[in-house]
Write a protein that holds these residues in place. Structure first.
Motif, PDB file in Angstrom:
ATOM      1  N   GLU A  16       0.841  -1.193   0.000  1.00  0.00           N
ATOM      2  CA  GLU A  16       0.000   0.000   0.000  1.00  0.00           C
ATOM      3  C   GLU A  16       0.880   1.249   0.000  1.00  0.00           C
ATOM      4  O   GLU A  16       1.910   1.309   0.680  1.00  0.00           O
ATOM      5  N   ASP A  17       0.454   2.237  -0.763  1.00  0.00           N
ATOM      6  CA  ASP A  17       1.218   3.467  -0.927  1.00  0.00           C
ATOM      7  C   ASP A  17       0.494   4.639  -0.272  1.00  0.00           C
ATOM      8  O   ASP A  17      -0.738   4.764  -0.369  1.00  0.00           O
ATOM      9  N   PHE A  18       1.281   5.488   0.358  1.00  0.00           N
ATOM     10  CA  PHE A  18       0.766   6.708   1.000  1.00  0.00           C
ATOM     11  C   PHE A  18       1.706   7.856   0.637  1.00  0.00           C
ATOM     12  O   PHE A  18       2.907   7.642   0.412  1.00  0.00           O
ATOM     13  N   THR A  38      -2.749   4.115   9.348  1.00  0.00           N
ATOM     14  CA  THR A  38      -1.383   4.449   8.940  1.00  0.00           C
ATOM     15  C   THR A  38      -1.219   5.906   8.547  1.00  0.00           C
ATOM     16  O   THR A  38      -0.297   6.594   9.007  1.00  0.00           O
ATOM     17  N   MET A  39      -2.090   6.399   7.691  1.00  0.00           N
ATOM     18  CA  MET A  39      -1.960   7.783   7.226  1.00  0.00           C
ATOM     19  C   MET A  39      -1.996   8.744   8.408  1.00  0.00           C
ATOM     20  O   MET A  39      -1.161   9.651   8.525  1.00  0.00           O
ATOM     21  N   VAL A 160      11.684  10.963   9.763  1.00  0.00           N
ATOM     22  CA  VAL A 160      11.625   9.611   9.202  1.00  0.00           C
ATOM     23  C   VAL A 160      11.687   8.576  10.317  1.00  0.00           C
ATOM     24  O   VAL A 160      10.883   7.637  10.363  1.00  0.00           O
ATOM     25  N   ASP A 161      12.640   8.745  11.232  1.00  0.00           N
ATOM     26  CA  ASP A 161      12.787   7.774  12.319  1.00  0.00           C
ATOM     27  C   ASP A 161      11.564   7.739  13.222  1.00  0.00           C
ATOM     28  O   ASP A 161      11.122   6.661  13.648  1.00  0.00           O
ATOM     29  N   LEU A 162      11.008   8.906  13.538  1.00  0.00           N
ATOM     30  CA  LEU A 162       9.856   8.949  14.440  1.00  0.00           C
ATOM     31  C   LEU A 162       8.662   8.227  13.826  1.00  0.00           C
ATOM     32  O   LEU A 162       7.978   7.439  14.493  1.00  0.00           O
ATOM     33  N   ALA A 163       8.397   8.491  12.543  1.00  0.00           N
ATOM     34  CA  ALA A 163       7.286   7.811  11.872  1.00  0.00           C
ATOM     35  C   ALA A 163       7.568   6.319  11.715  1.00  0.00           C
ATOM     36  O   ALA A 163       6.671   5.482  11.861  1.00  0.00           O
ATOM     37  N   ALA A 164       8.823   5.971  11.430  1.00  0.00           N
ATOM     38  CA  ALA A 164       9.188   4.554  11.277  1.00  0.00           C
ATOM     39  C   ALA A 164       9.005   3.791  12.583  1.00  0.00           C
ATOM     40  O   ALA A 164       8.512   2.653  12.585  1.00  0.00           O
ATOM     41  N   GLU A 165       9.385   4.408  13.683  1.00  0.00           N
ATOM     42  CA  GLU A 165       9.219   3.734  14.972  1.00  0.00           C
ATOM     43  C   GLU A 165       7.738   3.549  15.309  1.00  0.00           C
ATOM     44  O   GLU A 165       7.360   2.548  15.927  1.00  0.00           O
ATOM     45  N   TRP A 166       6.914   4.506  14.913  1.00  0.00           N
ATOM     46  CA  TRP A 166       5.463   4.333  15.117  1.00  0.00           C
ATOM     47  C   TRP A 166       4.960   3.141  14.308  1.00  0.00           C
ATOM     48  O   TRP A 166       4.183   2.320  14.820  1.00  0.00           O
ATOM     49  N   LEU A 167       5.411   3.023  13.057  1.00  0.00           N
ATOM     50  CA  LEU A 167       4.993   1.900  12.222  1.00  0.00           C
ATOM     51  C   LEU A 167       5.425   0.571  12.830  1.00  0.00           C
ATOM     52  O   LEU A 167       4.648  -0.389  12.887  1.00  0.00           O
ATOM     53  N   LEU A 168       6.657   0.518  13.313  1.00  0.00           N
ATOM     54  CA  LEU A 168       7.140  -0.718  13.940  1.00  0.00           C
ATOM     55  C   LEU A 168       6.338  -1.053  15.190  1.00  0.00           C
ATOM     56  O   LEU A 168       5.998  -2.221  15.441  1.00  0.00           O
ATOM     57  N   ASP A 169       6.018  -0.029  15.975  1.00  0.00           N
ATOM     58  CA  ASP A 169       5.200  -0.251  17.174  1.00  0.00           C
ATOM     59  C   ASP A 169       3.815  -0.783  16.822  1.00  0.00           C
ATOM     60  O   ASP A 169       3.199  -1.512  17.612  1.00  0.00           O
ATOM     61  N   MET A 170       3.327  -0.408  15.636  1.00  0.00           N
ATOM     62  CA  MET A 170       2.009  -0.863  15.195  1.00  0.00           C
ATOM     63  C   MET A 170       2.068  -2.237  14.530  1.00  0.00           C
ATOM     64  O   MET A 170       1.061  -2.744  14.039  1.00  0.00           O
ATOM     65  N   GLY A 171       3.238  -2.840  14.504  1.00  0.00           N
ATOM     66  CA  GLY A 171       3.370  -4.173  13.936  1.00  0.00           C
ATOM     67  C   GLY A 171       3.689  -4.210  12.456  1.00  0.00           C
ATOM     68  O   GLY A 171       3.712  -5.287  11.847  1.00  0.00           O
ATOM     69  N   VAL A 172       3.958  -3.052  11.849  1.00  0.00           N
ATOM     70  CA  VAL A 172       4.345  -3.011  10.435  1.00  0.00           C
ATOM     71  C   VAL A 172       5.840  -3.291  10.360  1.00  0.00           C
ATOM     72  O   VAL A 172       6.656  -2.511  10.848  1.00  0.00           O
ATOM     73  N   ARG A 173       6.222  -4.401   9.760  1.00  0.00           N
ATOM     74  CA  ARG A 173       7.624  -4.820   9.752  1.00  0.00           C
ATOM     75  C   ARG A 173       8.311  -4.608   8.410  1.00  0.00           C
ATOM     76  O   ARG A 173       9.539  -4.720   8.321  1.00  0.00           O
ATOM     77  N   HIS A 174       7.551  -4.297   7.381  1.00  0.00           N
ATOM     78  CA  HIS A 174       8.131  -4.208   6.035  1.00  0.00           C
ATOM     79  C   HIS A 174       7.623  -2.929   5.361  1.00  0.00           C
ATOM     80  O   HIS A 174       6.448  -2.833   4.990  1.00  0.00           O
ATOM     81  N   PHE A 175       8.530  -1.957   5.190  1.00  0.00           N
ATOM     82  CA  PHE A 175       8.113  -0.690   4.587  1.00  0.00           C
ATOM     83  C   PHE A 175       9.327   0.111   4.133  1.00  0.00           C
ATOM     84  O   PHE A 175      10.463  -0.117   4.584  1.00  0.00           O
TER      85      PHE A 175
END
Length: 310
Positions: A16-18, A38-39, A160-175
């Motif tokens: 999915e693209d955002f 996510t958005m 970038v890091d702050l948003a990436a860490e949020w994604l990882l915390d939400m269980g998104v492992r591949h992005f």
């Protein structure tokens, strides 16, 4: 990581693209199986960075700090304190090539909230004290009278890091996440391939771009060609040498740094740009940084960069 990383999952899972805009530039995200929030979550991370660290917003924590009396310790949000601490570590390690106290200079040269100028300011920078201090115990910061905090050389990487860490915390492992050319890749694509990206090259360089696999890795490029202005036939870069208080004239067109942290990749790319190619390579080797410097049609790469080719 191999396709086995997706064992038990559909290798045809959609990406999915955002995308959107933040910090005066664009951002994009390619994520495998992201949540519905996510958005909103990614934009909240970017909005936090802007609210705390923007020199263009009069009500940001950074702007309020710059207006507050100098010489006193000021409490700031944890994220702002963290990024100032990281920036000051780079400043010390680079011998002052990275300086977050140059806000008055960048404003005077037209690279701040006041907007562009048609001509460079007259005279050379004075001996004012541009020191920014951080107290690790109370996590407060203060500035000298001649200093104004400017985090433009590191804030995008932190976003970038702050948003990436949020994604990882939400269980998104591949992005793959990007803000204004600074990127961080986590995991792999559904087919097991890494996130391949091409290093941005200066438009006048004939050097072929590197293609990099961003697997749990970040990349940041500081381009001396991106911003600036011309006056009387001379180009003035937005990259400043703290030692002269003027735009750099060392021939560096771009510096790219690979690092696990996009924050540190961004900050180090800025610092190495100021140092010039030989000094930049010496410091990159000393710090174990994977770095590539472009000057004209010549390319310099650090030992850690070459090691990644093996």
């Amino acid at each position: 990581m191999t396709p086995a990383a997706f064992a038990g999952r559909d290798a045809r899972a959609p990406i999915e693209d955002f995308s959107g805009e933040t910090m005066g530039t664009s951002w994009s995200l390619h994520a495998v199986a992201p949540p519905a929030t996510t958005m909103r979550g990614v934009e909240a991370a970017f909005d936090l960075v802007v609210a705390q660290m923007s020199q263009w917003k009069a009500d940001s924590d950074l702007s309020r700090f710059n207006r507050a009396p100098s010489g006193r310790w000021h409490r700031v949000p944890d994220e702002l304190a963290h990024i100032v601490e990281a920036a000051l570590r780079i400043a010390r390690a680079s011998g002052g090539a990275f300086d977050v106290g140059m806000g008055r200079l960048t404003e005077a040269w037209g690279f701040g909230s006041a907007g562009p100028v048609e001509r460079p300011p007259e005279g050379r920078a004075g001996p004012e004290n541009r020191t920014i201090d951080f107290d690790p115990v109370i996590r407060h910061i203060r500035r000298a009278e001649g200093a104004a905090l400017d985090l433009s050389g590191i804030a995008k990487g932190y976003a970038v890091d702050l948003a990436a860490e949020w994604l990882l915390d939400m269980g998104v492992r591949h992005f793959l996440l990007e803000v204004g050319g600074e990127l961080r890749g986590e995991g792999v694509r559904p087919d097991g391939q890494p996130w391949w990206v091409d290093v941005e090259m200066p438009p006048t360089a004939s050097v072929a771009p590197w293609r990099i696999a961003l697997h749990d890795l970040s990349v940041a490029t500081s381009g001396n060609y991106r911003r600036g202005f011309r006056a009387d036939g001379q180009h003035y870069s937005h990259s400043f040498d703290p030692r002269t208080g003027r735009p750099i004239v060392n021939g560096v067109a771009s510096v790219t740094v690979l690092h696990r942290s996009c924050t540190l990749a961004d900050g180090w790319a800025t610092a190495l740009t100021v140092l010039g190619p030989e000094a930049a390579m010496g410091l990159a080797d000393e710090q174990g940084l994977a770095a590539c410097v472009i000057t004209g049609d010549r390319e310099y790469v650090s030992r850690a960069w070459r090691a990644m080719l093996d």
